[in-house]
Design a protein around this motif. Structure first.
Motif, PDB file in Angstrom:
ATOM      1  N   VAL A 133      -6.878   4.611  -8.729  1.00 26.70           N
ATOM      2  CA  VAL A 133      -6.659   3.684  -7.628  1.00 26.70           C
ATOM      3  C   VAL A 133      -6.873   4.137  -6.270  1.00 26.70           C
ATOM      4  O   VAL A 133      -7.634   3.586  -5.657  1.00 26.70           O
ATOM      5  CB  VAL A 133      -5.019   3.139  -7.998  1.00 26.70           C
ATOM      6  N   ALA A 171     -10.524   4.634  -5.259  1.00 34.10           N
ATOM      7  CA  ALA A 171     -11.390   3.231  -5.371  1.00 34.10           C
ATOM      8  C   ALA A 171     -12.398   2.959  -4.253  1.00 34.10           C
ATOM      9  O   ALA A 171     -13.482   2.773  -4.225  1.00 34.10           O
ATOM     10  CB  ALA A 171     -10.529   2.121  -5.969  1.00 34.10           C
ATOM     11  N   SER A 191     -13.324  11.190  -9.745  1.00 39.21           N
ATOM     12  CA  SER A 191     -12.511  10.007 -10.346  1.00 39.21           C
ATOM     13  C   SER A 191     -12.537  10.404 -11.849  1.00 39.21           C
ATOM     14  O   SER A 191     -11.432   9.773 -12.579  1.00 39.21           O
ATOM     15  CB  SER A 191     -13.540   8.621 -10.199  1.00 39.21           C
ATOM     16  N   THR A 203     -12.202  -4.706  -6.092  1.00 37.65           N
ATOM     17  CA  THR A 203     -10.691  -5.549  -6.252  1.00 37.65           C
ATOM     18  C   THR A 203     -10.473  -5.485  -7.646  1.00 37.65           C
ATOM     19  O   THR A 203      -9.406  -5.259  -8.155  1.00 37.65           O
ATOM     20  CB  THR A 203     -10.805  -6.789  -5.648  1.00 37.65           C
ATOM     21  N   VAL A 256      -9.604  -2.064  -9.370  1.00 42.78           N
ATOM     22  CA  VAL A 256      -8.329  -1.721  -9.015  1.00 42.78           C
ATOM     23  C   VAL A 256      -7.335  -2.285  -9.858  1.00 42.78           C
ATOM     24  O   VAL A 256      -6.276  -1.796 -10.335  1.00 42.78           O
ATOM     25  CB  VAL A 256      -7.821  -1.860  -7.345  1.00 42.78           C
ATOM     26  N   CYS A 257      -7.594  -3.642  -9.988  1.00 43.79           N
ATOM     27  CA  CYS A 257      -6.351  -4.536 -10.806  1.00 43.79           C
ATOM     28  C   CYS A 257      -6.507  -4.309 -12.369  1.00 43.79           C
ATOM     29  O   CYS A 257      -5.316  -4.212 -12.874  1.00 43.79           O
ATOM     30  CB  CYS A 257      -6.978  -6.229 -10.713  1.00 43.79           C
ATOM     31  N   GLN A 306      -6.953  -0.982 -13.327  1.00 46.98           N
ATOM     32  CA  GLN A 306      -6.026   0.401 -13.051  1.00 46.98           C
ATOM     33  C   GLN A 306      -4.521  -0.045 -12.973  1.00 46.98           C
ATOM     34  O   GLN A 306      -3.369   0.637 -13.627  1.00 46.98           O
ATOM     35  CB  GLN A 306      -6.526   1.261 -12.033  1.00 46.98           C
TER      36      GLN A 306
END
Length: 444
Positions: A317, A320, A342, A405, A408-409, A411
């Motif tokens: 996260v 990102a 990452s 976005t 990230v959602c 994760q």
């Protein structure tokens, strides 16, 4: 306690872990080469009548079919694995997967037989999905149930090593055929990685036939405690554990396809980067993940599985923004650096997921429970990842931040799932007694 000597027990453990690792690596190789071909080849040879963007989305949709079939495979093979044993089911999944992959390498193209070509591709992709749906959960169960308590994390980690190992093999295969001129690559070169599957499966079947049935299943069978319909019991008695295990699996079923399929397509099409450069970057990423996993297992034995697993998700996260900035730069060095850092986070999470999920379900329905959790998540979330990411990228005019976005959602949803699952079941396996040395089990 059974009558096996210590030497026999260790031999069983090594053979089981080796068999799970080799077989899973071969199955993931088969599954990953489809993803690579979906990004580089299938839109051109199976969907040539579509506009380029639509052809790519059709190719990714075909790839998704395999994910839709995975929970069906999990239920079918999980049923037989929980009812009659793990070993023979895992030999069968390997044979089915290898047969489907080899046949894909022999398929006529759209130019040769028209619309029947993509239809056959879809059917064979579904067969691949059925096979891998029964493979991963069974391999996890076989390795962890045959391991001593102190080595369950290590055994589960080596099952997970099958994924980067399969990715390494798949990337190397496509790097080799990618050296061909584009005309030869599209005409016949792409078929070679699929045809190689027949040889790999022969090796895997030989190794798996030498693996003993797991001790925990033998105990369930001796106690006459097998379940008539294991999948029904999972849904009826463990629905919350199943739902939370699915949520905890999200990053595991999305990240590899985000990188190896969508990212490969994004960088080589919209960003006009060289195919061989990106394949080299992805190869380095898989090698790093493979090398990092044993150290992750050591950390888990010291600090706890949940602590290390969730820390890996937090790293993903936090990284990102620089990760997507590096991709947008189209600079191979920046992309490699972002991917590799990452990967340390993802590798920490992925290496521990198998043993953690296996500990959530009782032995009599463990094959079905683990398979359903992971494969239902794969079907709903994993297979759609390249397709949704491509749709977001296209509909926003190529904006990397809209895709970021979405990433990230995924994760954050996984973090929430792991936290809730830990609260429900406890941090198992958290700190087992220290295992001797983490390394690839010697061949028995």
């Amino acid at each position: 306690m059974n009558s096996e000597t210590l030497g026999e027990t260790r031999k069983r453990e090594r053979r089981s872990t080796w068999g799970a690792f080799i077989g899973t690596a071969i199955e993931w190789y088969d599954f990953f080469i489809f993803g690579t071909a979906a990004a580089l080849v299938f839109s051109k040879v199976f969907y040539p009548e579509f506009a380029p963007g639509s052809a790519l989305m059709a190719s990714f949709a075909t790839m998704w079919v395999g994910f839709i079939a995975r929970p069906v495979g999990g239920m079918i093979f999980g049923h037989f694995g929980d009812r009659f044993g793990r070993k023979n089911v895992l030999v069968l999944t390997l044979v089915i997967m290898g047969s489907a992959t080899t046949l894909i390498g022999l398929l006529p193209t759209y130019a040769q037989i028209g619309a029947l070509a993509p239809v056959l591709l879809i059917v064979l992709r579904a067969v691949q999905g059925l096979a891998v749906g029964g493979e991963w959960g069974g391999a996890v169960v076989m390795a962890t149930e045959n391991a001593s308590d102190k080595n369950k994390i290590t055994a589960g980690t080596w099952v997970q090593q099958g994924s980067p190992a399969g990715s390494i093999l798949a990337t190397l295969a496509f790097m080799a055929v990618g050296l061909l001129p584009d005309e030869q690559f599209l005409a016949w070169g792409w078929r070679i990685p699929f045809l190689l599957s027949a040889l790999l499966v022969g090796v895997g079947v030989y190794i798996r036939f030498r693996v003993e049935e797991t001790r925990e299943f033998e105990e369930v069978r001796k106690a006459d405690a097998t379940v008539d319909i294991p999948a029904v019991e999972v849904f009826r008695k463990n629905p919350r554990i199943l739902a939370l295990a699915m949520a905890a699996s999200i990053t595991g079923v999305t990240t590899v396809y985000f990188n190896n399929t969508f990212l490969l397509s994004w960088t080589t099409s919209e960003l006009k980067m060289d195919r061989s450069v990106i394949l080299n970057v992805l190869l380095g990423m898989a090698i790093l993940q493979f090398a990092w996993a044993p150290f992750t297992a050591r950390l888990a034995r010291r600090f706890g599985a949940y602590q290390v697993l969730s820390a890996g998700l937090v790293v993903m996260v936090v990284l990102a923004v620089p990760f997507f900035a590096a991709i947008q730069s189209a600079d191979p060095v920046a992309i490699a650096a972002a991917l590799y850092v990452s990967t340390l986070g993802y590798g920490a999470y992925w290496a521990l997921l198998a043993s953690w999920l296996a500990s959530a379900f009782p032995a009599r329905v463990r094959y079905s429970g683990v398979s359903l959790a992971y494969q239902l998540c794969s079907s709903v979330v994993g297979g759609s990842t390249p397709l949704l990411a491509q749709w977001i990228l296209t509909s926003t005019g190529g904006s990397p931040w809209a895709v970021a976005t979405y990433f990230v959602c995924l994760q954050l949803a996984t973090l929430a799932g792991t936290w809730a699952l830990r609260a429900k079941m406890g941090d198992r396996p958290a700190r087992p007694a220290p295992a001797p040395e983490v390394g690839l089990p010697a061949r028995a």
